[in-house]
Design a protein around this motif. Structure first.
Motif, PDB file in Angstrom:
ATOM      1  N   UNK A 117       0.852  -1.193   0.000  1.00 28.21           N
ATOM      2  CA  UNK A 117       0.000   0.000   0.000  1.00 28.21           C
ATOM      3  C   UNK A 117       0.884   1.237   0.000  1.00 28.21           C
ATOM      4  N   UNK A 118       0.849   1.991  -1.108  1.00 27.95           N
ATOM      5  CA  UNK A 118       1.640   3.205  -1.263  1.00 27.95           C
ATOM      6  C   UNK A 118       0.684   4.387  -1.384  1.00 27.95           C
ATOM      7  N   UNK A 119       0.893   5.419  -0.562  1.00 29.82           N
ATOM      8  CA  UNK A 119      -0.017   6.565  -0.527  1.00 29.82           C
ATOM      9  C   UNK A 119       0.757   7.856  -0.798  1.00 29.82           C
ATOM     10  N   UNK A 120       0.174   8.705  -1.650  1.00 34.97           N
ATOM     11  CA  UNK A 120       0.859   9.914  -2.103  1.00 34.97           C
ATOM     12  C   UNK A 120      -0.100  11.096  -2.211  1.00 34.97           C
ATOM     13  N   UNK A 121       0.480  12.288  -2.142  1.00 35.77           N
ATOM     14  CA  UNK A 121      -0.184  13.509  -2.592  1.00 35.77           C
ATOM     15  C   UNK A 121       0.750  14.215  -3.564  1.00 35.77           C
ATOM     16  N   UNK A 122       0.268  14.449  -4.773  1.00 33.37           N
ATOM     17  CA  UNK A 122       1.045  15.166  -5.780  1.00 33.37           C
ATOM     18  C   UNK A 122       0.481  16.578  -5.892  1.00 33.37           C
ATOM     19  N   UNK A 123       1.360  17.573  -5.702  1.00 32.31           N
ATOM     20  CA  UNK A 123       0.944  18.983  -5.691  1.00 32.31           C
ATOM     21  C   UNK A 123       1.483  19.700  -6.922  1.00 32.31           C
ATOM     22  N   UNK A 124       0.636  20.583  -7.457  1.00 33.03           N
ATOM     23  CA  UNK A 124       0.956  21.345  -8.658  1.00 33.03           C
ATOM     24  C   UNK A 124       0.924  22.832  -8.330  1.00 33.03           C
ATOM     25  N   UNK A 125       1.968  23.523  -8.721  1.00 28.98           N
ATOM     26  CA  UNK A 125       2.057  24.963  -8.504  1.00 28.98           C
ATOM     27  C   UNK A 125       2.146  25.649  -9.856  1.00 28.98           C
ATOM     28  N   UNK A 126       1.145  26.486 -10.149  1.00 28.21           N
ATOM     29  CA  UNK A 126       1.126  27.215 -11.421  1.00 28.21           C
ATOM     30  C   UNK A 126       1.248  28.710 -11.196  1.00 28.21           C
ATOM     31  N   UNK A 127       0.513  29.467 -11.979  1.00 27.01           N
ATOM     32  CA  UNK A 127       0.477  30.934 -11.828  1.00 27.01           C
ATOM     33  C   UNK A 127      -0.959  31.366 -12.020  1.00 27.01           C
ATOM     34  N   UNK A 128      -1.548  31.970 -10.963  1.00 26.03           N
ATOM     35  CA  UNK A 128      -2.954  32.337 -11.052  1.00 26.03           C
ATOM     36  C   UNK A 128      -3.121  33.630 -11.858  1.00 26.03           C
ATOM     37  N   UNK A 129      -4.357  33.929 -12.145  1.00 22.48           N
ATOM     38  CA  UNK A 129      -4.663  35.118 -12.944  1.00 22.48           C
ATOM     39  C   UNK A 129      -6.140  35.143 -13.289  1.00 22.48           C
ATOM     40  N   UNK A 130      -6.537  36.126 -14.079  1.00 24.48           N
ATOM     41  CA  UNK A 130      -7.931  36.276 -14.467  1.00 24.48           C
ATOM     42  C   UNK A 130      -8.295  35.241 -15.523  1.00 24.48           C
ATOM     43  N   UNK A 131      -9.499  34.673 -15.355  1.00 22.56           N
ATOM     44  CA  UNK A 131      -9.941  33.648 -16.284  1.00 22.56           C
ATOM     45  C   UNK A 131     -10.097  34.123 -17.710  1.00 22.56           C
ATOM     46  N   UNK A 132     -10.192  35.453 -17.930  1.00 21.62           N
ATOM     47  CA  UNK A 132     -10.345  35.965 -19.289  1.00 21.62           C
ATOM     48  C   UNK A 132      -9.044  35.906 -20.078  1.00 21.62           C
ATOM     49  N   UNK A 133      -7.924  35.636 -19.394  1.00 24.54           N
ATOM     50  CA  UNK A 133      -6.624  35.583 -20.072  1.00 24.54           C
ATOM     51  C   UNK A 133      -5.886  34.316 -19.654  1.00 24.54           C
ATOM     52  N   UNK A 134      -6.387  33.160 -20.048  1.00 20.42           N
ATOM     53  CA  UNK A 134      -5.782  31.908 -19.582  1.00 20.42           C
ATOM     54  C   UNK A 134      -4.342  31.720 -20.024  1.00 20.42           C
ATOM     55  N   UNK A 135      -3.964  32.318 -21.158  1.00 19.45           N
ATOM     56  CA  UNK A 135      -2.593  32.137 -21.638  1.00 19.45           C
ATOM     57  C   UNK A 135      -1.567  32.862 -20.778  1.00 19.45           C
ATOM     58  N   UNK A 136      -2.024  33.786 -19.934  1.00 15.31           N
ATOM     59  CA  UNK A 136      -1.087  34.516 -19.086  1.00 15.31           C
ATOM     60  C   UNK A 136      -0.800  33.795 -17.765  1.00 15.31           C
ATOM     61  N   UNK A 137      -1.539  32.756 -17.499  1.00 12.29           N
ATOM     62  CA  UNK A 137      -1.333  32.001 -16.264  1.00 12.29           C
ATOM     63  C   UNK A 137      -0.817  30.605 -16.568  1.00 12.29           C
ATOM     64  N   UNK A 138      -0.624  29.846 -15.516  1.00 13.18           N
ATOM     65  CA  UNK A 138      -0.298  28.424 -15.622  1.00 13.18           C
ATOM     66  C   UNK A 138      -1.337  27.704 -14.767  1.00 13.18           C
ATOM     67  N   UNK A 139      -2.204  26.957 -15.404  1.00 15.95           N
ATOM     68  CA  UNK A 139      -3.376  26.415 -14.730  1.00 15.95           C
ATOM     69  C   UNK A 139      -3.035  25.106 -14.018  1.00 15.95           C
ATOM     70  N   UNK A 140      -2.908  25.194 -12.700  1.00 16.14           N
ATOM     71  CA  UNK A 140      -2.583  24.006 -11.914  1.00 16.14           C
ATOM     72  C   UNK A 140      -3.725  22.996 -11.906  1.00 16.14           C
ATOM     73  N   UNK A 141      -4.968  23.472 -11.997  1.00 17.86           N
ATOM     74  CA  UNK A 141      -6.112  22.556 -12.019  1.00 17.86           C
ATOM     75  C   UNK A 141      -6.076  21.673 -13.253  1.00 17.86           C
TER      76      UNK A 141
END
Length: 374
Positions: free
Chosen positions: A175-199
């Protein structure tokens, strides 16, 4: 009072200690230590760094290698909703003992302590080992194993009393248990190319885990486990703050249950390559995996003295189970290890958890048989 009634009375005391894994187990460990010392055991308590969590080792017989370890854990899972009565107050009804931990696995622990006077006179090394934090990655057993490797004792056999309906179990998956975390760059949803979407990165990762799960299934289509193949499961995904905000943080909680170490190594290699490709395709994306526990499985072996001894006592044929336990940790120390304990795993981790009184009685008979053999 009969040994059976003594075990039930002790189980009632144990259930009253709400040793959920996020709480201290020290009061329960100290209560058991005092009782076992009064029955002639050499008792040691091994606290963790906080001092709130404790492993207990109580030894009878000569101070020598060999003999038997009876292994259980003191922690329980949270009670949750849906109980018909107080989960931390033992309720005895219609041949059942209701309460959180009665089945998983304070019933076995209570039986071992009730039988302690018998072990004190059997003339061979017998060790009762009760650990903390099994339910959250076998943290106590892993820490105790390091101490035992250095200082002993070194039992020859280990019986882990997880609920198997008193059937002898000689193997289980890891039994192996993990949490993998992602760090992006938030921003306004109207400009998705300016951020890094961790979701979105977390969603892609979950799909990669799903693909790896299919690979593992194809690698081992047949076998004795149910299911035969190694499994991967995503338990939780969390990300973002609002629908119109680019998610800067996300995490995926997941587990893997390998049949052998080669499958775990395959998954790790594939994920390392996947994460490297993700970072290259999305500059600035951070990916980190926290390991909560990588607990080895119990490997079925042709030579297993603990299995053979128990089969002589309780009969039947040895089996396999898919759930994880501390058994692989003790096997890695050189012990012949098996599972055999009262109760049904189907009752564990559920509202109105219960242990059948008949199962407790069979367990006490098994422990008496062990003492006679030793």
């Amino acid at each position: 009072m009969s040994v059976f009634e003594q075990a039930i009375a002790l189980l009632s005391e144990m259930v009253a200690h709400p040793t959920v894994s996020d709480r201290s187990n020290r009061a329960l460990a100290e209560m058991l230590a005092e009782r076992l010392a009064g029955q002639g055991a050499r008792v040691s308590l091994f606290p963790d760094a906080s001092g709130d969590k404790v492993n207990l080792v109580a030894s009878f017989g000569p101070q020598a290698d060999g003999g038997l370890m009876l292994s259980g854990h003191l922690d329980v899972v949270p009670p949750g909703e849906g109980w018909s009565s107080d989960p931390f107050r033992l309720r005895r009804a219609e041949g059942r003992l209701y309460g959180r931990g009665t089945c998983d696995m304070k019933g076995f622990n209570a039986a071992c302590v009730a039988m302690a006077p018998r072990f004190a006179t059997c003339g061979a090394p017998v060790h009762l080992v009760f650990t903390h934090d099994e339910e959250v990655g076998c943290l106590g057993a892993r820490a105790l194993a390091e101490i035992l490797a250095r200082e002993g004792p070194r039992p020859a056999m280990a019986i882990i009393g997880e609920p198997t309906r008193m059937r002898v179990i000689e193997g289980h998956k890891g039994c192996h248990e993990y949490t993998t975390r992602f760090t992006g760059r938030d921003g306004h949803g109207s400009a998705p190319d300016r951020g890094i979407n961790a979701a979105q990165a977390a969603a892609r990762f979950a799909l990669r885990l799903e693909a790896l799960a299919r690979e593992l299934k194809a690698m081992r289509p047949e076998g004795d486990f149910d299911p035969p193949w190694a499994t991967i499961s995503v338990g939780r995904i969390a990300a973002g703050t609002a629908r119109n905000v680019i998610a800067g943080q996300a995490e995926v909680e997941w587990e893997m249950r390998p049949v052998d170490a080669a499958e775990a190594s395959h998954v790790k290699r594939q994920l390392a390559a996947y994460e490297a490709a993700e970072r290259a395709a999305h500059p600035g994306l951070g990916i980190e995996t926290e390991v909560f526990g990588e607990v080895a499985g119990l490997e079925p072996r042709a030579a297993n003295a603990a299995r053979d001894l128990l089969l002589d006592i309780v009969g039947g044929t040895p089996g396999l189970v898919p759930f994880g336990t501390e058994a692989g940790i003790w096997q890695a120390l050189g012990m012949d290890a098996v599972l055999c304990g009262p109760g049904d795993i189907a009752q564990a981790h559920r509202p109105d958890e219960y242990l059948e009184e008949h199962q407790l009685a069979v367990c006490l008979d098994m422990l008496d048989g062990l003492a006679t053999h030793l």
